[in-house]
Design a protein around this motif. Structure first.
Motif, PDB file in Angstrom:
ATOM      1  N   PRO A 170      -2.611   3.163   6.336  1.00 39.85           N
ATOM      2  CA  PRO A 170      -3.488   3.166   5.161  1.00 39.85           C
ATOM      3  C   PRO A 170      -4.723   4.012   5.450  1.00 39.85           C
ATOM      4  N   THR A 171      -5.054   4.922   4.550  1.00 41.20           N
ATOM      5  CA  THR A 171      -6.167   5.839   4.783  1.00 41.20           C
ATOM      6  C   THR A 171      -7.123   5.873   3.599  1.00 41.20           C
ATOM      7  N   LEU A 172      -8.354   6.272   3.893  1.00 44.32           N
ATOM      8  CA  LEU A 172      -9.370   6.552   2.879  1.00 44.32           C
ATOM      9  C   LEU A 172      -9.825   7.987   3.051  1.00 44.32           C
ATOM     10  N   ASP A 173     -10.051   8.663   1.961  1.00 47.90           N
ATOM     11  CA  ASP A 173     -10.583  10.013   2.033  1.00 47.90           C
ATOM     12  C   ASP A 173     -12.062   9.951   2.392  1.00 47.90           C
ATOM     13  N   TRP A 174     -12.494  10.871   3.243  1.00 47.89           N
ATOM     14  CA  TRP A 174     -13.892  10.906   3.698  1.00 47.89           C
ATOM     15  C   TRP A 174     -14.865  11.018   2.530  1.00 47.89           C
ATOM     16  N   ARG A 175     -14.502  11.752   1.491  1.00 46.23           N
ATOM     17  CA  ARG A 175     -15.400  11.897   0.340  1.00 46.23           C
ATOM     18  C   ARG A 175     -15.615  10.558  -0.365  1.00 46.23           C
ATOM     19  N   THR A 176     -14.580   9.728  -0.391  1.00 48.45           N
ATOM     20  CA  THR A 176     -14.721   8.405  -0.994  1.00 48.45           C
ATOM     21  C   THR A 176     -15.637   7.523  -0.160  1.00 48.45           C
ATOM     22  N   VAL A 177     -15.488   7.582   1.161  1.00 50.85           N
ATOM     23  CA  VAL A 177     -16.325   6.774   2.045  1.00 50.85           C
ATOM     24  C   VAL A 177     -17.802   7.137   1.867  1.00 50.85           C
ATOM     25  N   GLN A 178     -18.092   8.385   1.621  1.00 48.08           N
ATOM     26  CA  GLN A 178     -19.470   8.833   1.459  1.00 48.08           C
ATOM     27  C   GLN A 178     -20.149   8.212   0.246  1.00 48.08           C
ATOM     28  N   THR A 179     -19.390   7.833  -0.759  1.00 47.82           N
ATOM     29  CA  THR A 179     -19.978   7.263  -1.979  1.00 47.82           C
ATOM     30  C   THR A 179     -19.728   5.764  -2.108  1.00 47.82           C
ATOM     31  N   ALA A 180     -18.911   5.194  -1.231  1.00 53.28           N
ATOM     32  CA  ALA A 180     -18.564   3.771  -1.330  1.00 53.28           C
ATOM     33  C   ALA A 180     -19.607   2.890  -0.646  1.00 53.28           C
ATOM     34  N   ARG A 181     -19.527   1.597  -0.919  1.00 54.53           N
ATOM     35  CA  ARG A 181     -20.401   0.583  -0.311  1.00 54.53           C
ATOM     36  C   ARG A 181     -19.564  -0.357   0.561  1.00 54.53           C
ATOM     37  N   PHE A 239      -9.929  -4.036   1.770  1.00 55.54           N
ATOM     38  CA  PHE A 239      -9.277  -4.810   2.823  1.00 55.54           C
ATOM     39  C   PHE A 239      -8.586  -6.045   2.242  1.00 55.54           C
ATOM     40  N   ALA A 240      -9.259  -6.719   1.315  1.00 57.29           N
ATOM     41  CA  ALA A 240      -8.666  -7.915   0.713  1.00 57.29           C
ATOM     42  C   ALA A 240      -7.406  -7.567  -0.060  1.00 57.29           C
ATOM     43  N   GLY A 241      -7.406  -6.412  -0.708  1.00 56.17           N
ATOM     44  CA  GLY A 241      -6.255  -6.027  -1.505  1.00 56.17           C
ATOM     45  C   GLY A 241      -5.093  -5.513  -0.681  1.00 56.17           C
ATOM     46  N   VAL A 242      -5.395  -4.749   0.379  1.00 54.24           N
ATOM     47  CA  VAL A 242      -4.340  -4.134   1.168  1.00 54.24           C
ATOM     48  C   VAL A 242      -3.776  -5.093   2.205  1.00 54.24           C
ATOM     49  N   GLY A 243      -4.617  -5.971   2.744  1.00 51.13           N
ATOM     50  CA  GLY A 243      -4.140  -6.941   3.720  1.00 51.13           C
ATOM     51  C   GLY A 243      -3.989  -6.393   5.115  1.00 51.13           C
ATOM     52  N   VAL A 244      -4.779  -5.378   5.478  1.00 55.23           N
ATOM     53  CA  VAL A 244      -4.765  -4.842   6.835  1.00 55.23           C
ATOM     54  C   VAL A 244      -6.131  -5.057   7.467  1.00 55.23           C
ATOM     55  N   MET A 245      -6.213  -4.787   8.766  1.00 49.09           N
ATOM     56  CA  MET A 245      -7.475  -4.964   9.480  1.00 49.09           C
ATOM     57  C   MET A 245      -8.177  -3.651   9.804  1.00 49.09           C
ATOM     58  N   HIS A 246      -7.492  -2.528   9.630  1.00 53.40           N
ATOM     59  CA  HIS A 246      -8.077  -1.232   9.951  1.00 53.40           C
ATOM     60  C   HIS A 246      -7.695  -0.196   8.891  1.00 53.40           C
ATOM     61  N   LEU A 247      -8.641   0.678   8.592  1.00 51.71           N
ATOM     62  CA  LEU A 247      -8.407   1.808   7.705  1.00 51.71           C
ATOM     63  C   LEU A 247      -8.804   3.083   8.432  1.00 51.71           C
ATOM     64  N   LEU A 248      -7.953   4.101   8.365  1.00 54.25           N
ATOM     65  CA  LEU A 248      -8.307   5.407   8.895  1.00 54.25           C
ATOM     66  C   LEU A 248      -9.019   6.212   7.813  1.00 54.25           C
ATOM     67  N   ILE A 266      -4.946  -0.349  -3.842  1.00 54.04           N
ATOM     68  CA  ILE A 266      -3.901  -0.450  -2.828  1.00 54.04           C
ATOM     69  C   ILE A 266      -3.063   0.825  -2.792  1.00 54.04           C
ATOM     70  N   ARG A 267      -2.943   1.425  -1.630  1.00 55.17           N
ATOM     71  CA  ARG A 267      -2.047   2.571  -1.473  1.00 55.17           C
ATOM     72  C   ARG A 267      -0.721   2.126  -0.915  1.00 55.17           C
ATOM     73  N   ARG A 268      -0.743   1.240   0.092  1.00 52.83           N
ATOM     74  CA  ARG A 268       0.499   0.747   0.677  1.00 52.83           C
ATOM     75  C   ARG A 268       0.380  -0.750   0.899  1.00 52.83           C
ATOM     76  N   THR A 269       1.349  -1.485   0.452  1.00 52.56           N
ATOM     77  CA  THR A 269       1.330  -2.933   0.629  1.00 52.56           C
ATOM     78  C   THR A 269       2.316  -3.397   1.671  1.00 52.56           C
ATOM     79  N   ASN A 270       3.094  -2.494   2.225  1.00 51.36           N
ATOM     80  CA  ASN A 270       4.090  -2.907   3.214  1.00 51.36           C
ATOM     81  C   ASN A 270       3.602  -2.747   4.640  1.00 51.36           C
ATOM     82  N   GLN A 271       2.303  -2.422   4.789  1.00 51.01           N
ATOM     83  CA  GLN A 271       1.732  -2.275   6.128  1.00 51.01           C
ATOM     84  C   GLN A 271       1.496  -3.650   6.743  1.00 51.01           C
ATOM     85  N   ASN A 272       1.930  -3.863   7.967  1.00 55.57           N
ATOM     86  CA  ASN A 272       1.668  -5.136   8.634  1.00 55.57           C
ATOM     87  C   ASN A 272       0.189  -5.231   8.981  1.00 55.57           C
ATOM     88  N   GLY A 273      -0.427  -6.349   8.646  1.00 56.46           N
ATOM     89  CA  GLY A 273      -1.852  -6.520   8.883  1.00 56.46           C
ATOM     90  C   GLY A 273      -2.149  -6.950  10.298  1.00 56.46           C
TER      91      GLY A 273
END
Length: 200
Positions: free
Chosen positions: A123-134, A142-151, A190-197
């Motif tokens: 599961p990944t986030l685009d750097w441009r999104t991170v720059q504007t996100a809180r 994280f709550a929606g995807v159910g993983v512990m790490h995002l690249l 959610i981009r991928r829901t089949n990722q093991n958390g």
């Protein structure tokens, strides 16, 4: 909230990622829900990425994590990022399921490459999104995807996907000052829901 390509179902064009050039570090200890998401990211342009080879035995990799006080490591082959391994992958059911397969008769035979999450499935986030996100946005993801790490990834001038950073849910929860904040599940992100958390 995030109506862009961060968590789309589109398949990754590249089969591996690359690491960026490092710059001087900035660090913020305490986080608040309205802080910039960039404060929660381990930025690989200012901090060394903790990496492991895919052929390393899983318990040796876990010992590395304990020694370095991390819960996840990028899996790298020939300077290319090919996956991610977490302590939960090693200690949880994923390694146990692999050990039950006929070709893996002993735990000592299981390597990082056997149970890691491969690059295409991360599961990944685009750097441009991170720059504007809180921070609150990250918690909803994280709550929606159910993983512990995002690249966090960005494209360089050649079109390669650069692994700009890593965001850890457990780190945010440890550093979050406003403990009364509980995020809603942002299903649309959610981009991928089949990722093991991962574990807490």
């Amino acid at each position: 909230m995030f109506i862009n390509n961060d968590f789309s179902e589109q398949q990754k064009i590249q089969t591996v990622g690359v690491l960026p050039t490092r710059r001087p570090a900035e660090y913020q200890q305490e986080l608040k829900a309205y802080d910039s998401a960039m404060h929660a990211m381990t930025d690989f342009t200012s901090k060394f990425a903790i990496t492991v080879a895919p052929d390393r035995q899983i318990d040796a990799a876990l010992a590395d994590m304990v020694r370095l006080s991390v819960r996840a490591m990028l899996v790298v082959r020939a300077e290319s990022v090919i996956g991610l391994i977490t302590s939960y992958d090693i200690e949880g059911p994923r390694a146990a399921r692999f050990a039950e397969r006929p070709q893996a008769t002993r735990r000592e035979d299981i390597t990082v490459g056997d149970i890691m999450t491969e690059w295409e499935d991360l599961p990944t986030l685009d750097w441009r999104t991170v720059q504007t996100a809180r921070i609150s946005d990250l918690l909803e993801i994280f709550a929606g995807v159910g993983v512990m790490h995002l690249l966090v990834v960005e494209s360089d001038e050649r079109g390669a996907e650069v692994v700009r950073g890593l965001i850890s849910r457990s780190r945010i929860e440890r550093q979050l000052h406003e403990t009364e904040f509980w995020p809603r599940i942002a299903v649309d992100t959610i981009r991928r829901t089949n990722q093991n958390g991962g574990g807490p």
